[in-house]
Write an enzyme that holds these catalytic residues in place. Structure first.
Site, PDB file in Angstrom:
ATOM      1  N   ARG A  19       0.838  -1.202   0.000  1.00 56.58           N
ATOM      2  CA  ARG A  19       0.000   0.000   0.000  1.00 56.58           C
ATOM      3  C   ARG A  19       0.874   1.254   0.000  1.00 56.58           C
ATOM      4  O   ARG A  19       1.739   1.393   0.867  1.00 56.58           O
ATOM      5  CB  ARG A  19      -0.830  -0.048   1.294  1.00 56.58           C
ATOM      6  CG  ARG A  19      -1.448   1.229   1.732  1.00 56.58           C
ATOM      7  CD  ARG A  19      -1.893   1.136   3.209  1.00 56.58           C
ATOM      8  NE  ARG A  19      -2.514   2.386   3.607  1.00 56.58           N
ATOM      9  CZ  ARG A  19      -2.577   2.833   4.837  1.00 56.58           C
ATOM     10  NH1 ARG A  19      -2.059   2.141   5.845  1.00 56.58           N
ATOM     11  NH2 ARG A  19      -3.157   3.984   5.107  1.00 56.58           N
ATOM     12  N   TYR A  24       4.739   4.519   2.894  1.00 54.37           N
ATOM     13  CA  TYR A  24       4.844   3.590   4.027  1.00 54.37           C
ATOM     14  C   TYR A  24       5.967   2.567   3.907  1.00 54.37           C
ATOM     15  O   TYR A  24       6.198   1.801   4.833  1.00 54.37           O
ATOM     16  CB  TYR A  24       3.501   2.871   4.229  1.00 54.37           C
ATOM     17  CG  TYR A  24       2.368   3.833   4.532  1.00 54.37           C
ATOM     18  CD1 TYR A  24       2.420   4.656   5.654  1.00 54.37           C
ATOM     19  CD2 TYR A  24       1.261   3.952   3.693  1.00 54.37           C
ATOM     20  CE1 TYR A  24       1.405   5.558   5.939  1.00 54.37           C
ATOM     21  CE2 TYR A  24       0.236   4.847   3.967  1.00 54.37           C
ATOM     22  CZ  TYR A  24       0.314   5.653   5.082  1.00 54.37           C
ATOM     23  OH  TYR A  24      -0.685   6.540   5.369  1.00 54.37           O
ATOM     24  N   ASN A  76       0.059   2.115  16.794  1.00 54.16           N
ATOM     25  CA  ASN A  76      -0.093   2.881  15.564  1.00 54.16           C
ATOM     26  C   ASN A  76      -1.589   2.842  15.246  1.00 54.16           C
ATOM     27  O   ASN A  76      -2.065   1.884  14.628  1.00 54.16           O
ATOM     28  CB  ASN A  76       0.720   2.277  14.419  1.00 54.16           C
ATOM     29  CG  ASN A  76       0.580   3.100  13.143  1.00 54.16           C
ATOM     30  OD1 ASN A  76      -0.230   4.039  13.080  1.00 54.16           O
ATOM     31  ND2 ASN A  76       1.353   2.760  12.119  1.00 54.16           N
ATOM     32  N   ALA A  79      -5.539   5.469  10.694  1.00 54.87           N
ATOM     33  CA  ALA A  79      -6.472   6.587  10.453  1.00 54.87           C
ATOM     34  C   ALA A  79      -7.288   6.947  11.693  1.00 54.87           C
ATOM     35  O   ALA A  79      -7.749   8.089  11.824  1.00 54.87           O
ATOM     36  CB  ALA A  79      -7.400   6.245   9.286  1.00 54.87           C
ATOM     37  N   ASP A  89     -10.017   7.758  24.851  1.00 54.50           N
ATOM     38  CA  ASP A  89     -10.557   7.463  26.185  1.00 54.50           C
ATOM     39  C   ASP A  89      -9.953   6.174  26.745  1.00 54.50           C
ATOM     40  O   ASP A  89      -9.602   6.108  27.924  1.00 54.50           O
ATOM     41  CB  ASP A  89     -12.084   7.330  26.134  1.00 54.50           C
ATOM     42  CG  ASP A  89     -12.783   8.677  25.982  1.00 54.50           C
ATOM     43  OD1 ASP A  89     -12.124   9.719  26.148  1.00 54.50           O
ATOM     44  OD2 ASP A  89     -13.995   8.681  25.687  1.00 54.50           O
ATOM     45  N   GLU A 100       2.815   6.397  21.047  1.00 55.16           N
ATOM     46  CA  GLU A 100       2.138   6.379  19.736  1.00 55.16           C
ATOM     47  C   GLU A 100       3.201   6.457  18.651  1.00 55.16           C
ATOM     48  O   GLU A 100       4.137   7.256  18.747  1.00 55.16           O
ATOM     49  CB  GLU A 100       1.178   7.568  19.630  1.00 55.16           C
ATOM     50  CG  GLU A 100       0.491   7.630  18.270  1.00 55.16           C
ATOM     51  CD  GLU A 100      -0.648   8.633  18.218  1.00 55.16           C
ATOM     52  OE1 GLU A 100      -1.448   8.684  19.166  1.00 55.16           O
ATOM     53  OE2 GLU A 100      -0.711   9.382  17.222  1.00 55.16           O
ATOM     54  N   HIS A 102       4.023   6.336  14.213  1.00 55.46           N
ATOM     55  CA  HIS A 102       3.559   6.354  12.825  1.00 55.46           C
ATOM     56  C   HIS A 102       4.738   6.083  11.914  1.00 55.46           C
ATOM     57  O   HIS A 102       5.846   6.562  12.160  1.00 55.46           O
ATOM     58  CB  HIS A 102       2.936   7.704  12.469  1.00 55.46           C
ATOM     59  CG  HIS A 102       1.738   7.994  13.301  1.00 55.46           C
ATOM     60  ND1 HIS A 102       0.516   7.437  13.052  1.00 55.46           N
ATOM     61  CD2 HIS A 102       1.593   8.740  14.423  1.00 55.46           C
ATOM     62  CE1 HIS A 102      -0.342   7.830  13.974  1.00 55.46           C
ATOM     63  NE2 HIS A 102       0.288   8.620  14.830  1.00 55.46           N
ATOM     64  N   LEU A 103       4.470   5.366  10.827  1.00 57.45           N
ATOM     65  CA  LEU A 103       5.497   5.134   9.813  1.00 57.45           C
ATOM     66  C   LEU A 103       5.878   6.450   9.152  1.00 57.45           C
ATOM     67  O   LEU A 103       7.051   6.778   8.990  1.00 57.45           O
ATOM     68  CB  LEU A 103       4.957   4.175   8.750  1.00 57.45           C
ATOM     69  CG  LEU A 103       4.698   2.741   9.216  1.00 57.45           C
ATOM     70  CD1 LEU A 103       3.545   2.128   8.461  1.00 57.45           C
ATOM     71  CD2 LEU A 103       5.960   1.908   9.064  1.00 57.45           C
ATOM     72  N   SER A 104       4.862   7.210   8.752  1.00 57.75           N
ATOM     73  CA  SER A 104       5.096   8.478   8.053  1.00 57.75           C
ATOM     74  C   SER A 104       5.144   9.623   9.060  1.00 57.75           C
ATOM     75  O   SER A 104       4.726   9.471  10.214  1.00 57.75           O
ATOM     76  CB  SER A 104       3.962   8.713   7.044  1.00 57.75           C
ATOM     77  OG  SER A 104       2.722   8.840   7.717  1.00 57.75           O
ATOM     78  N   ARG A 109       2.264  15.889   6.152  1.00 60.11           N
ATOM     79  CA  ARG A 109       1.286  15.363   5.194  1.00 60.11           C
ATOM     80  C   ARG A 109       0.044  16.275   5.117  1.00 60.11           C
ATOM     81  O   ARG A 109       0.113  17.450   5.430  1.00 60.11           O
ATOM     82  CB  ARG A 109       0.953  13.921   5.571  1.00 60.11           C
ATOM     83  CG  ARG A 109       2.219  13.031   5.532  1.00 60.11           C
ATOM     84  CD  ARG A 109       1.900  11.584   5.723  1.00 60.11           C
ATOM     85  NE  ARG A 109       1.011  11.103   4.679  1.00 60.11           N
ATOM     86  CZ  ARG A 109       0.346   9.955   4.754  1.00 60.11           C
ATOM     87  NH1 ARG A 109       0.500   9.185   5.829  1.00 60.11           N
ATOM     88  NH2 ARG A 109      -0.450   9.572   3.787  1.00 60.11           N
TER      89      ARG A 109
HETATM   90  C1  DQA Z   1      -0.176   6.175   9.688  1.00 61.31           C
HETATM   91  C2  DQA Z   1      -0.583   7.611   9.315  1.00 61.31           C
HETATM   92  C3  DQA Z   1      -2.089   7.758   9.238  1.00 61.31           C
HETATM   93  O1  DQA Z   1      -2.446   9.093   8.874  1.00 61.31           O
HETATM   94  C4  DQA Z   1      -2.662   6.818   8.188  1.00 61.31           C
HETATM   95  O2  DQA Z   1      -4.081   6.887   8.200  1.00 61.31           O
HETATM   96  C5  DQA Z   1      -2.182   5.424   8.328  1.00 61.31           C
HETATM   97  C6  DQA Z   1      -0.797   5.170   8.711  1.00 61.31           C
HETATM   98  C7  DQA Z   1       1.351   5.951   9.646  1.00 61.31           C
HETATM   99  O3  DQA Z   1       1.798   4.970  10.228  1.00 61.31           O
HETATM  100  O4  DQA Z   1       2.083   6.743   9.033  1.00 61.31           O
HETATM  101  O5  DQA Z   1      -2.905   4.470   8.038  1.00 61.31           O
HETATM  102  O6  DQA Z   1      -0.623   5.900  10.994  1.00 61.31           O
END
Ligand code: DQA
Length: 146
Positions: A19, A24, A76, A79, A89, A100, A102-104, A109
Site C-alpha cells: 500500500r 509507508y 499505531n 487513520a 478514552d 504512539e 507512525h510510519l510516516s 502530510r
Molecule cells: C499512519 C498515518 C495515518 O495518517 C494513516 O491513516 C495510516 C498510517 C502511519 O503509520 O504513518 O494508516 O498511521
C-alpha cells in the site's frame, strides 16, 4: 520475569509493503512484526505481542487488556489517530508506558493528518521513521521502564 509489550496496529496497516509504498515503505507487516520481536528480545529481553485490526472495537478491547496483562504499549492507530475519541478514552485508562508511533511523518502530510487526537494520552509520539518508528518505540518504552 520477562516484560511483555503489546504493539497494536490499526486499519490498513495489514497492507503495508504493498500500500502506498512511497509513503509507508516496502516492508510487510509480517517483517515488521519479526523485527520488533527480535529487537525487543535481543536488546531488552522483552516479549513482544504484535496485533493488527481494521476494527475500532477490537483495538479498544485490546487496550483494555493492557493494564492487567502488559508492561507497556506501542500503538499505531493509523487513520483512527485522527478521528477516535473512543481510542483516546481507552488510552487514558492505561497507566503503563505508552507510545504512539507512525510510519510516516504525519506533520508533513495532509492537514487532516496533522492532528493526532490519540497522542494526547501517550507518553510520547514517534512519527516519520518508517519501520524504524516501531523499533524506536520499543527503545522509548525501555527508557521509561528502566
Ligand atoms: C499512519 C498515518 C495515518 O495518517 C494513516 O491513516 C495510516 C498510517 C502511519 O503509520 O504513518 O494508516 O498511521
Amino acid at each position: 520475569m520477562r516484560k511483555k509489550i503489546l504493539i497494536i496496529n490499526g486499519p490498513n496497516i495489514n497492507l503495508i509493503g504493498s500500500r502506498e509504498k512511497n509513503i509507508y515503505g516496502k516492508t510487510s507487516i509480517e517483517e515488521i512484526k519479526t523485527e520488533c520481536e527480535v529487537h525487543g528480545a535481543n536488546y531488552y529481553n522483552f516479549e513482544i505481542e504484535f496485533r493488527q485490526s481494521n476494527s475500532e472495537g477490537d483495538i479498544i478491547n485490546w487496550l483494555q487488556e493492557v493494564e492487567k496483562k502488559f508492561d507497556g504499549l506501542i500503538i499505531n492507530p493509523a487513520a483512527y489517530t485522527h478521528t477516535s475519541i473512543a481510542i483516546l478514552d481507552s488510552l487514558k485508562t492505561i497507566t503503563k508506558p505508552k507510545i504512539e508511533i507512525h510510519l510516516s511523518n504525519i506533520h508533513s502530510r495532509e492537514d487532516y493528518r496533522k492532528k493526532s487526537i490519540t497522542a494526547e494520552a501517550a507518553d510520547g509520539l514517534i512519527s516519520g521513521f518508517g519501520k524504524n518508528s516501531y523499533l524506536l518505540g520499543i527503545d522509548a518504552i525501555n527508557q521509561i521502564i528502566k
